[in-house]
Design a protein around this motif. Structure first.
Motif, mmCIF file in Angstrom:
data_model
loop_
_atom_site.group_PDB
_atom_site.id
_atom_site.type_symbol
_atom_site.label_atom_id
_atom_site.label_comp_id
_atom_site.label_asym_id
_atom_site.label_seq_id
_atom_site.Cartn_x
_atom_site.Cartn_y
_atom_site.Cartn_z
ATOM 1 N N ALA A 399 0.822 -1.214 0.000
ATOM 2 C CA ALA A 399 0.000 0.000 0.000
ATOM 3 C C ALA A 399 0.854 1.262 0.000
ATOM 4 N N ASP A 406 -5.743 3.657 -1.700
ATOM 5 C CA ASP A 406 -7.033 3.829 -1.042
ATOM 6 C C ASP A 406 -8.175 3.869 -2.052
ATOM 7 N N GLU A 407 -7.927 4.511 -3.173
ATOM 8 C CA GLU A 407 -8.990 4.557 -4.187
ATOM 9 C C GLU A 407 -9.274 3.168 -4.731
ATOM 10 N N GLU A 410 -11.090 1.178 -2.254
ATOM 11 C CA GLU A 410 -12.433 1.727 -2.095
ATOM 12 C C GLU A 410 -13.349 1.227 -3.215
ATOM 13 N N ILE A 431 -7.338 -3.463 3.861
ATOM 14 C CA ILE A 431 -7.661 -2.092 4.279
ATOM 15 C C ILE A 431 -7.053 -1.808 5.651
ATOM 16 N N LEU A 434 -3.537 -1.085 5.050
ATOM 17 C CA LEU A 434 -3.425 0.255 4.469
ATOM 18 C C LEU A 434 -3.538 1.314 5.563
ATOM 19 N N PHE A 435 -4.479 1.111 6.479
ATOM 20 C CA PHE A 435 -4.694 2.067 7.555
ATOM 21 C C PHE A 435 -3.456 2.176 8.442
ATOM 22 N N LYS A 438 -0.900 4.120 6.306
ATOM 23 C CA LYS A 438 -1.227 5.535 6.058
ATOM 24 C C LYS A 438 -2.420 5.919 6.925
ATOM 25 N N GLU A 441 -5.025 9.306 6.079
ATOM 26 C CA GLU A 441 -6.010 9.501 4.998
ATOM 27 C C GLU A 441 -7.112 8.449 4.998
ATOM 28 N N THR A 442 -6.889 7.369 5.707
ATOM 29 C CA THR A 442 -7.788 6.245 5.441
ATOM 30 C C THR A 442 -8.676 5.866 6.611
ATOM 31 N N LEU A 445 -12.153 4.995 5.593
ATOM 32 C CA LEU A 445 -12.236 3.729 4.867
ATOM 33 C C LEU A 445 -12.242 2.535 5.828
#
Lengths: 901, 418
Positions: A399, A406-407, A410, A431, A434-435, A438, A441-442, A445
């Motif tokens: 990620a 993220d996109e 998503e 996800i 990813l969180f 980052k 930003e997420t 999400l």
């Protein structure tokens, strides 16, 4: 039938064979003609008569067959003798007892020394077939003399006879390497035979005996060289023969890759090969792939990936990935080949390629990330769950390097509920990853996915994983990071290798159905009773090297053990499995709640305390029934009338543990037999199960020790019983909490109840069990002692006893002798009481003690007993009376086991 | 051992069944039909099919499935070899092996099958022995049999059955004594786009037709026996003699038989006698493609290449092909998409070619695979491996036989990728 016209006679005989069964009374009228024909001066007619008689499966006729058959077995004409030899096998199939009683087996054995090779071959064939249904009988008793005779006959008999003789030779165990070598030398010419079955049988003999030859021997090298050409030749035969040959070559290549390492090209696929040949060839190509030939292999595989047949193309693409993982130097080239294939945009090719690229990332982390961009371009065309899950895994894993991760994720999230579970789980994990990478930003999400997973989903796996992540993230983000982003173990080189033990067994079965299915014969042959385990002979001579099959698995250090890692789960998978088991439905058992912890303690503590001994035990459990499983050594010697808290003399800490797990059954005193091996590792791909039954304060349990002798982790255990005489069934699912690592064993006590469906078994106390794990389903059957079914309220009122005793007809009474038992009446009575056999009255008649006892089975059957004990005589007389007399014999067995232990 | 045999035709009808042990119900074939349905083509039906109680092993020849049913652990190769032997025997007896012929000769078929297996054990599979036991049907014999009431079944024990040479009967007599040997080599090869060889190997056989009186003992020696390092022999060949002297020494069976088959795989020994120049291209934008192939001789040792036949399976999206051959005839079947071009002889001065255009289905993208070209050809009087028979001698009989050796090279699975 009495015609002289031979054609007519044959046709009449043919008719008889087909229709005798439907009209046995008519068929019996033909007997006279048969007997007469067996004395005909023409050997053709004698043989025909004895052959036909054997094919008529009517009992009355078989009786008349014996005399003519005996004559024909000693006939002067070898044609008649060889026909008669086969006839013995036929007769055995119809009535085995008759054949044994009439001594035909011995006559057949004598025929092995016959002067005519054809007769020898047929005798061997007949004996092998008979031996198949009698695994224990030592019919084909091979010794150097008989081997010599077989080898002589081998040169002169027909091709079919050669197959039988070679298969029989393969069962022989030479006494030293010299003998093995001389047999090999005499078998080698068979490799040039035109019949491929002869060739493969010869290969089997050589592969097996080669094991005994020392590797330094010149002859060993010569033999290796001689094996390659015939195997290659098999591949130019008809496709059906090729298929069987390829399945066997697959085994040979795994056992001795050196034989065919220069023959890669013969496995290249021709486009008009049948699909089943193509797939097998592909498999062998990958096994043979090495640094030396990888360029060629890749060029071929790339060619295959553009073919028409979808299954084949998919497998070819996967093969490219496997090459990358197997041959490190080629990884780069493989990846670029895969990228080329992705550029073709053929849907299924792209999807397969992405699945294998994920594996390549696992094997070589942080090396080929540059290709991610190309992969992301194809995101939209992925429609198969496996490919989608692989892609999501890649996005989550990397990620931090994908700007719009993220996109991308998503976009998957939109159709979350329509995805398959595999994709959902992967998406959730990705996800969260990813969180953690980052966080800023997420946040939104991750909240979205967690709520989707925990609130809107019906899938318990998904929900539980969602909750765990939620908890982790909310309580300790640092710990979460450690758990979720932990270093992953590398995936092993070749995941589909056959386990060494199984491989060795299969090598002994080259050329048989077992080798086609790559399963031991016990796993699929009808009536597995007839299966004898075969094993490779140990290497003798000077070089007792680590090559020997026994030491190989044990010698591998733990770190190198190839372990199969579930493709999509991550570390949490293990943790999660804890909660996945369905709720316990049966009566809760004291041991089960503490099992998890206790097992761990046991494992750790004991290993250090009695390290050496338990090591020894474990390596010993090679399938001998005498060995009471891994626990036998430290469980209290069962049944020796020990008081309930046996733990004490064994030392404080350990004793407590035993009460929790090991010391089953000592509480109520019901006798527990030592554990025996029920399912040897050979039969179950490395899973060994030993166990026993016990009864403890009203509940029956099955105490199991599962040992993993395979190279891979075992998980997802489950157990099921077939219907049985007393409706025994597991009261709770089999709970093995942690996956079972190689060489680890776990003890489990499985509570049983008797509310399952009932079917009468033979023997009555037979129990057929199926155990499943992540590898396969295995079956075994075991006999349970009847006394586990004796219930606690089995004590009858005196009056009732007398009335019932009279009421049951006398023909239901059975008498047994219990020999060599030196207990007195009181101790007998108390010992039996422990197993719920209650003494109602005791009388002394003429110096003899008479005990009147009663017991009740779980299904409500009462059994009444009279036990006569003479103080001077160690033999007891037991009379049993029961309305269902078929149980008596098993009750007697229970008496005997209880009293003698 | 082999329990039963079912013969199934392309339509899925069981038209013959034979049981050597107890009767196995026909319904066992349902599993076979299931597998047949799953396989796209008849050739792709897997040869081993497990069912709950039996195993079905099948071979597919002459558009007939021969399905053997077995119940216990039996070497599958043994069963498959045996099935092929059954087919060979039928062919030997009736000339061709087809459903019609088998149905017409059902009595002989049953007699033969009964003779071949006993309780699942092979009994007599050598065709000369079988033919003595059950005489093959001929029109003349049928007529004679109807008139005289004699039968097709021999009433004497075949003499060869138990002798040391089971493959030969005694008392053979011929007025013309002759022994002919055909050395036939087939080249299996895969040639890649650029014309270089990926794999090439030679499958060679020596087929013999020996009609000699009495018990002749033959020896056959080669100029270059070293070529033969991977061989399988007819049981009549004395293996010891071959190992020590590289000479084939044998008492031949009577009539036609395969003396030896061999395999030459060393790449440098395999000459490729023809080449194919090809230019096949499909374009993405238009629905037209170009197609051009030329066939020419390469290493033929001065011999003519004849019987050349080119076949190629076109991609599905090809609608039609407009082609002009410089010689021979060509056919394109728009249903199976199979292009075949019967070329005939190759004249080295004027190489045969086939040129034209390919029309593709409109709207589909260009096919991502190029068709593979299959090649067939024959070269008389040449064994491409260079194998040469040195001499053939006969011992044990007085007369002088006619001897003849013929060589031939053929294409086996010869594929050119484009």
């Amino acid at each position: 039938m009495q015609t002289d016209n031979l054609e007519l006679k044959k046709l009449v005989y043919l008719y008889l064979m087909n229709y005798a069964k439907s009209q046995p009374d008519m068929a019996i009228m033909a007997v006279n003609t048969f007997v007469k024909d067996c004395e005909d001066p023409n050997p053709l007619i004698r043989a025909l008569a004895v052959r036909t008689m054997g094919c008529i499966r009517v009992d009355k006729i078989t009786e008349y067959l014996c005399e003519p058959l005996r004559k024909c077995l000693k006939d002067e004409d070898p044609y008649v003798r060889k026909t008669a030899a086969v006839c013995v096998a036929k007769l055995h199939d119809i009535n085995a007892q008759l054949v044994e009683d009439q001594g035909f087996l011995d006559t057949l054995k004598d025929l092995i020394s016959d002067s005519n090779p054809m007769v020898v071959a047929n005798a061997v064939a007949a004996l092998s077939e008979i031996a198949e249904s009698h695994p224990s009988s030592n019919l084909l008793d091979l010794n150097p003399q008989s081997i010599n005779k077989l080898l002589t006959a081998l040169n002169e008999c027909t091709e079919w006879g050669q197959i039988f003789i070679l298969d029989c030779l393969a069962n022989y165990m030479p006494k030293d390497d010299r003998e093995a070598q001389s047999i090999c030398e005499r078998v080698t010419p068979r490799l040039s035979h035109a019949n491929s079955a002869v060739v493969l049988s010869a290969v089997k003999v050589l592969m097996k005996f080669m094991e005994m030859l020392s590797k330094d021997l010149d002859y060993y090298g010569t033999l290796l060289k001689k094996l390659a050409p015939p195997l290659v030749t098999l591949l130019s035969a008809e496709p059906e023969l090729q298929y069987v040959a390829l399945r066997n070559i697959n085994l040979i290549v795994q056992k001795r890759p050196e034989i065919l390492k220069h023959e890669m090209k013969v496995f290249f696929v021709k486009y008009n090969d049948p699909i089943y040949v193509k797939l097998e060839k592909l498999d062998i190509m990958i096994r043979l792939a090495s640094q030396a030939n990888i360029a060629q292999v890749l060029a071929e595989l790339k060619e295959y990936a553009t073919e028409v047949d979808v299954d084949f193309v998919r497998k070819a693409v996967r093969a490219i990935g496997r090459c990358a993982i197997k041959v490190e130097q080629s990884a780069e080239r493989c990846v670029s080949t895969l990228l080329d294939l992705i550029q073709t945009k053929v849907n299924y090719v792209v999807q397969e390629a992405i699945v294998v690229i994920k594996d390549i990332f696992r094997k070589y982390p942080n090396k080929y990330e540059s290709v991610i961009a190309t992969l992301c371009e194809n995101l939209d065309s992925l429609d198969e769950p496996e490919a989608r899950a692989a892609m999501i895994w890649i996005v989550g894993e990397y990620a931090e390097r994908i700007d719009n991760a993220d996109e991308l994720l998503e976009s998957f999230l939109e159709g979350f509920h329509d995805e398959s579970t595999q994709v959902q789980l992967q998406l959730l994990t990705a996800i969260v990853k990813l969180f953690l990478k980052k966080p800023t930003e997420t946040q939104e999400l991750v909240q979205q996915v967690l709520s989707l997973a925990t609130q809107d989903s019906d899938n318990p796996d998904l929900r539980d994983r969602g909750y765990i992540y939620w908890r982790l993230l909310s309580t300790d983000p640092v710990a979460a990071k450690e758990v979720v982003l932990a270093e992953k173990p590398l995936i092993s080189e070749e995941t589909d290798l056959i386990e060494p033990t199984l491989l060795d067994e299969l090598i002994c079965h080259i050329g048989t159905l077992a080798s086609v299915y790559h399963k031991p014969p016990g796993a699929f042959v009808e009536g597995g009773r007839g299966v004898v385990h075969k094993s490779l002979p140990p290497r003798t001579g000077s070089s007792e090297s680590a090559e020997s099959p026994d030491t190989a698995p044990a010698g591998v250090p733990a770190a190198d053990q190839p372990s199969v890692i579930p493709t999509q789960g991550d570390l949490l998978g293990d943790l999660l499995n804890l909660d996945l088991g369905p709720p316990v439905s049966g009566p809760p058992v004291a041991t089960s709640s503490v099992q998890m912890g206790a097992v761990d303690l046991l494992g750790g503590g004991l290993d250090s305390l009695m390290g050496d001994e338990s090591e020894g035990l474990r390596s010993d459990v090679g399938g001998s029934p005498a060995m009471g499983g891994g626990s036998g050594g430290f469980a209290p010697a069962p049944g020796t009338a020990v008081p309930s808290n046996t733990g004490a003399p064994l030392g404080s800490g350990l004793g407590d543990l035993f009460d929790l797990t090991g010391g089953v059954g000592t509480l109520s005193g019901s006798y527990v037999a030592p554990k025996t091996v029920w399912l040897p590792a050979m039969k179950a791909k490395g899973l060994e199960i030993s166990g026993t039954f016990s009864r403890q304060v009203g509940s029956i349990s099955m105490d199991l020790v599962l040992t993993n002798k395979a190279l891979q982790v075992m998980s997802d255990f489950a157990i099921q019983f077939n219907r049985n005489s007393f409706g025994l069934a597991p009261a709770a699912p089999l709970q093995v909490h942690a996956p079972l690592a190689p060489n680890q064993s776990v003890e489990i006590s499985l509570p049983l109840n008797t509310v399952g469906s009932v079917m009468k078994m033979d023997p009555l106390n037979n129990l057929q069990v199926a155990v499943k794990n992540n590898i396969d389903v295995f079956y075994f059957s075991t006999l349970y002692p009847l006394h586990i079914l004796f219930v606690e309220d089995g004590k009858m009122e005196r009056q009732m006893f007398l009335a019932t005793w009279k009421d049951i007809p006398n023909e239901n009474e059975t008498q047994f002798q219990i020999k060599d038992c030196s207990l007195n009446a009181d101790s007998v009575s108390s010992k039996l009481q422990g197993s719920n056999i209650f003494t109602i009255a005791k009388r002394n008649v003429e110096g003899q003690d008479m005990l009147y006892q009663s017991l009740k089975l779980t299904n409500g059957i009462w059994v009444l007993a009279e036990l006569r004990i003479q103080p001077s005589n160690p033999s007891f007389t037991l009379s049993l009376k029961c309305r269902a007399p078929e149980v008596s014999q098993y009750v007697y067995q229970a008496y005997e086991t209880i009293l003698k232990n | 051992m082999i329990h039963s045999l079912f013969l199934i035709n392309a339509a899925g009808d069981i038209f013959l069944e034979k049981h050597w042990k107890s009767v196995v119900s026909r319904s066992v074939c349902d599993y076979f039909f299931e597998a047949q349905e799953r396989a796209s083509e008849a050739e792709n039906v897997p040869p081993v099919i497990p069912t709950p109680h039996h195993y079905l092993l099948s071979v597919y020849r002459h558009k007939i499935f021969f399905v053997a049913v077995i119940q216990s652990e039996v070497p599958p190769l043994f069963v498959i070899e045996f099935l092929h032997r059954v087919v060979d025997t039928f062919q030997d007896y009736f000339g061709v092996c087809s459903e019609v012929i088998i149905k017409d000769n059902v009595v002989v078929v049953y007699e033969v099958l009964e003779e071949m297996l006993d309780n699942g054990f092979p009994l007599a599979t050598e065709s000369n022995i079988l033919k003595e036991l059950i005489k093959p049907p001929t029109i003349l014999r049928t007529v004679v049999n109807t008139i005289t009431g004699s039968t097709n079944v021999g009433d004497q024990l075949p003499t060869g059955q138990l002798s040391v040479v089971p493959w030969r009967r005694t008392g053979v007599k011929y007025t013309n004594n002759e022994a002919y040997f055909d050395v036939i080599e087939e080249i299996d090869a895969i040639i890649d786009k650029s014309g270089s060889t990926i794999t090439a190997e030679i499958q060679g056989v020596i087929d013999a037709c020996v009609k000699l009186t009495g018990m002749p003992d033959l020896t056959l020696s080669f100029m270059n026996p070293r070529l033969l390092d991977d061989v399988s022999f007819h049981p009549c060949v004395r293996f010891k003699r071959w190992e020590s002297e590289r000479i084939l020494s044998f008492i031949p069976p009577d009539g036609n038989f395969r003396l030896l088959s061999y395999h030459v795989s060393a790449q440098n020994l395999v000459a490729i006698p023809v080449y194919v120049k090809h230019n096949i291209s499909f374009r993405d934008s238009s629905s037209l493609g170009r197609f051009e192939i030329t066939v020419g001789p390469k290493q033929t040792m001065g011999k003519t290449v004849e019987g050349v036949m080119v076949t190629s399976q076109m991609p599905k999206s090809v609608l039609n092909m407009t082609l002009t051959p410089s010689q021979g005839t060509h056919v394109f079947d728009p249903v199976t998409k199979l292009l075949s071009w019967d070329v005939g002889k190759i004249n080295p001065q004027k190489l045969p070619s086939l040129k034209g255009s390919v029309s593709l289905q409109a709207g589909t993208s260009k096919p991502d695979e190029n068709p593979t070209i299959n090649l067939q050809f024959k070269i008389q009087q040449l064994a491409i491996s260079g194998l040469k028979v040195n001499r053939l001698d006969m011992y044990g009989e007085k007369y002088k036989p006619f001897k003849g050796i013929k060589y031939m090279t053929k294409a086996g699975k010869f594929q050119v990728r484009t």
